[in-house]
Design an enzyme around this catalytic site. Sequence first.
Site, PDB file in Angstrom:
ATOM      1  N   ARG A  89      59.016  11.056  59.761  1.00  0.00           N
ATOM      2  CA  ARG A  89      58.484  12.370  59.382  1.00  0.00           C
ATOM      3  C   ARG A  89      59.638  13.265  58.943  1.00  0.00           C
ATOM      4  NH1 ARG A  89      53.231  11.988  59.032  1.00  0.00           N
ATOM      5  NH2 ARG A  89      53.138  14.255  59.117  1.00  0.00           N
ATOM      6  N   LEU A 119      61.402  16.800  58.986  1.00  0.00           N
ATOM      7  CA  LEU A 119      61.394  17.934  59.906  1.00  0.00           C
ATOM      8  C   LEU A 119      61.555  19.252  59.155  1.00  0.00           C
ATOM      9  CD1 LEU A 119      63.614  16.255  62.603  1.00  0.00           C
ATOM     10  CD2 LEU A 119      61.169  16.785  62.818  1.00  0.00           C
ATOM     11  N   HIS A 146      70.554   6.223  57.428  1.00  0.00           N
ATOM     12  CA  HIS A 146      69.818   5.825  56.228  1.00  0.00           C
ATOM     13  C   HIS A 146      70.440   4.554  55.641  1.00  0.00           C
ATOM     14  CE1 HIS A 146      67.313   6.352  52.710  1.00  0.00           C
ATOM     15  NE2 HIS A 146      68.369   6.085  51.970  1.00  0.00           N
ATOM     16  N   VAL A 156      64.773  15.370  51.993  1.00  0.00           N
ATOM     17  CA  VAL A 156      64.629  13.965  52.392  1.00  0.00           C
ATOM     18  C   VAL A 156      65.971  13.263  52.142  1.00  0.00           C
ATOM     19  CG1 VAL A 156      63.425  11.793  51.943  1.00  0.00           C
ATOM     20  CG2 VAL A 156      62.173  13.956  51.875  1.00  0.00           C
TER      21      VAL A 156
END
Length: 202
Positions: A92, A94, A110, A145
């Site tokens: 998700r 934030l 990542h 993102v």
Amino acid sequence: MRLELGVLVSGNGTNLQAVLDAVGDGSLDARVRVVISNRAGVRALERAERAGVPWLVVSHKDFASREAFDAALADALATHGAEWVLLAGFMRVLSRGFLARFPHRVLNIHPALLPAFPGTHAIRQALDYGVTLTGCTVHLVDGGVDTGPVLAQRAVQVLPNDSEESLAARIHPIEHELLVETLRRLSTGELDALAVERRRQR
Ligand code: GRF
């Protein structure tokens, strides 16, 4: 300085496991105060249970808005004494309201060399693009993102016959190493998250 960690997960939790192992063997000066998943029944929660770490499910489906979900997450983290938040496969995004509760202290891992290949299909996209080098990144989370300031990166070679699975199988162990190493550097003060954020703002 010992890191008081809250870890947010959504799935398998191999990065969580790497942190739990490093805390367990004393090689990382940190404590996992709580593991929170937005999905019930995931493997990451079994890992928390096995390590004797408090865990809970906070489902985004139980909240009317993203802000309400994020506030519940932040409250649960704070209640358990978390001062740093680690996103370890948490699916998700934030809100800024959440991030303001833990300034310069929300980290993400990542599986690509950001800013290349943000988003959920980083390994496939690196392969499809045809890069010969990819890797992984630990970064501070901002409102975007996979866009926040980079704390650490490590490269992984793409081999000519790689599939998404084979490439992922080589990136994942490097993620685990990089994550633990970065947390260690934060705990010793060798790495200063606030300074990294300030440098990015200039
Ligand atoms: C990792 O590849 C991480 O980089 C990405 O999600 C995956 C989580 O894997 N954000 P796991 O749940 O830690 O095994």
